[in-house]
Design a protein around this motif. Sequence first.
Motif, PDB file in Angstrom:
ATOM      1  N   ASP A 169       0.850  -1.196   0.000  1.00  0.00           N
ATOM      2  CA  ASP A 169       0.000   0.000   0.000  1.00  0.00           C
ATOM      3  C   ASP A 169       0.881   1.239   0.000  1.00  0.00           C
ATOM      4  O   ASP A 169       1.473   1.608   1.009  1.00  0.00           O
ATOM      5  CB  ASP A 169      -0.913  -0.023   1.231  1.00  0.00           C
ATOM      6  N   ARG A 170       0.977   1.860  -1.147  1.00  0.00           N
ATOM      7  CA  ARG A 170       1.816   3.064  -1.255  1.00  0.00           C
ATOM      8  C   ARG A 170       0.956   4.299  -1.493  1.00  0.00           C
ATOM      9  O   ARG A 170       1.410   5.297  -2.047  1.00  0.00           O
ATOM     10  CB  ARG A 170       2.847   2.883  -2.378  1.00  0.00           C
ATOM     11  N   GLY A 214      -1.350   4.315   3.000  1.00  0.00           N
ATOM     12  CA  GLY A 214      -0.072   3.657   2.723  1.00  0.00           C
ATOM     13  C   GLY A 214       1.133   4.520   3.026  1.00  0.00           C
ATOM     14  O   GLY A 214       1.089   5.408   3.883  1.00  0.00           O
ATOM     15  N   HIS A 248      -0.823  -0.979  -4.460  1.00  0.00           N
ATOM     16  CA  HIS A 248      -1.983  -1.288  -3.619  1.00  0.00           C
ATOM     17  C   HIS A 248      -1.895  -2.669  -3.000  1.00  0.00           C
ATOM     18  O   HIS A 248      -1.407  -3.612  -3.630  1.00  0.00           O
ATOM     19  CB  HIS A 248      -3.272  -1.196  -4.449  1.00  0.00           C
ATOM     20  N   HIS A 249      -2.411  -2.768  -1.788  1.00  0.00           N
ATOM     21  CA  HIS A 249      -2.594  -4.082  -1.174  1.00  0.00           C
ATOM     22  C   HIS A 249      -4.055  -4.456  -1.389  1.00  0.00           C
ATOM     23  O   HIS A 249      -4.952  -3.740  -0.969  1.00  0.00           O
ATOM     24  CB  HIS A 249      -2.263  -4.019   0.316  1.00  0.00           C
TER      25      HIS A 249
END
Length: 681
Positions: free
Chosen positions: A557-558, A563, A593-594
């Motif tokens: 998660d950026r 994130g 993304h997670h």
Amino acid sequence: KEAYNCWLQYRKVDNDKLFQLYFKSVAAVSNSLIIQSVIQELELAFHSMYGKGPDISQQIHEQTTLILATYQDIKLADYGLNGDIFQEINDEGYVIKSSKNGDKEAILLIGKTDKGVLYATHHLLRLIQTGETLKELNILESPRNKIRMINQWDNMNGSIERGYAGKSIFYENNKITSNMERIKDYARLLSSVGVNAISINNVNVWKVETNLITNVLLPDVAKIADILRAYGIKTFLSINFASPIEIGDLTTADPLDNDVKQWWKQKVEEIYRYIPDFGGFVVKADSEHRPGPFSYNRNHADGANLLGEALQPFNGIVIWRCFVYNCMQDWRDRSTDRARAAYDHFKPLDGHFLDNVILQIKNGPMDFQVREPVSPLFGALESTNQVLEFQITQEYLGQQRDLCYLVPMWKEVLEFDTYSKGAGSTVKTIVDGSLFSSKISGIASVSNIGNDVNWTGHTLAQANLFGYGRLIWNPDLAAEEISREWIQLTFGNDETVIEQINHMLLDSWGIYENYTTPLGIGWMVNPNHHYGPNVDGYEYSRWGTYHFADRDGIGVDRTMETGTGYTGQYFSPNKEMFNSLDTCPDELLLFFHHVPYTHTLKSGETVIQHYYNSHFKGVEQVEELIARWILLEDKIDSYRFHNVLERLKMQLKNAKEWRDQVNTYFYRKSGIPDEKNRKIY
Ligand code: BDP
């Protein structure tokens, strides 16, 4: 022989008429070291193609059919050329023109400088070898990028960091090689595709290599530089930032210390006594345990400017690498994100570097994975010179056992729009210096060659070295144009050969991605050597390279909200595009993304099903590669045929390993079966 000659085959041309018409009599009007190399190359090429060499003179006379000159050395008007066109091209550009010499047809190779003549000559040789017409030539070429560089990662003990094609051609047993012929042949290859700079030792500068800038080794470095110079290539060295301590008698390497400044000034003077046109330094500092300015509480600008100042009087440059991150991070502390590091370190220093300092930035924020977003530093540094760093050696991309033609990937990087000055702010316009009017800029890349007979281990990996040179000369060339040209030069003009190999090359990056780490997640390789699958190989280590797979989902998660905030380093609209699940492109989804395994991609597949599908497909595609190659058995010499076949078989084995480990891992983690019920172990 074929393997060794790469794309400079100079295959026999059955057309004596052509020789009589254009090449029988050459006038090399200008004279210089580089022109001498041009003449040698022409002799070699013509003997090999036509079984005889041309008459060569310095004067143009009645018989002359091929004229080599710089634009200042001939009367352009006599040949229907207007001198103004030379204002449109830079110092390395050239014109190739069909004209008349008296009543004879003639071809003119006119460079802005002698380097232009060299590049024009290779252009002409390519036209001959690919069977193009030599009638009514009217070509104007000028390289788009000023610095077109290769970084060797060679160590003096003869090993090559991330080298997959044998040992170093530059060093053996901690000495500089005595085999200067091989270096000359390398210079021929590089200059034939326009490379004009090279750093000849690894960015990790260990004990012996630190001595390269001492009077013990400089005489030998100068010998290498002499050879490269004759092909228009400047020599650079990677240096150890702590040199004043390691090879001087200082107790500090503090960039603001006067003794240190003095030490570097003298050192640089000494180097230029041996190599008057020395290019400068490449520096890996405060990165992966290499010393740097941080030890003295100084920043990268202080460090780089120290060297820049010393090099300035000689027009030398400092290439300071931005591959800086914390390689000792605790994996339990998942608040820091390695992807952010280069930007966080260097963005605040924009504008603080001397103008002979250039920052060298890897194409992606992590480390040459099969797919990464473009580094957000591109576009963010408006007042700093920069070079883009690619990796030709296939460290994470199959190590020259697996096939991976890299030009399509590099093109995506160069075409990426950073939006830093609005639409159209592509990476290629940043590195060619036009977007920010940079003083110096360009592209560098880690070499993929060693002393293997065919230079690159996998014969088809020669295409990457060739393609790199061609693409950075002109980033607008299509990946397919480049591969086609390479195949013709390397294997001849048979249409089946061209078609099959072209397919193989153009599909290969996607294939590699399919059976390894699709959707942008990267890594999952065996630690240290980086070949083959190991899903959790880096998951609990200190290198900052994680996939965060658990029973429910996968990905990093950026985003800005929940994130690491990495997406915030991009300009709008990229920032929002990557940040939102809805707009983030599938191929980079897990980089940003997670998501749950059941998340549906734009393609309609779920993430888990995509993983299964692409891994099965990747293996099938490698089988297709083999089938295509086998079709060519009668059309390719046995050495190269078997070299490639053997590698393709290794690739198949590797692809199956990847498929089975990755699929099994995610099946066990998620408990979600393959919709198509294929065998998962
Ligand atoms: C990584 C390599 C490492 C290099 C480093 C670098 O694994 O061997 O030293 O990059 O670029 O990709 O400095």
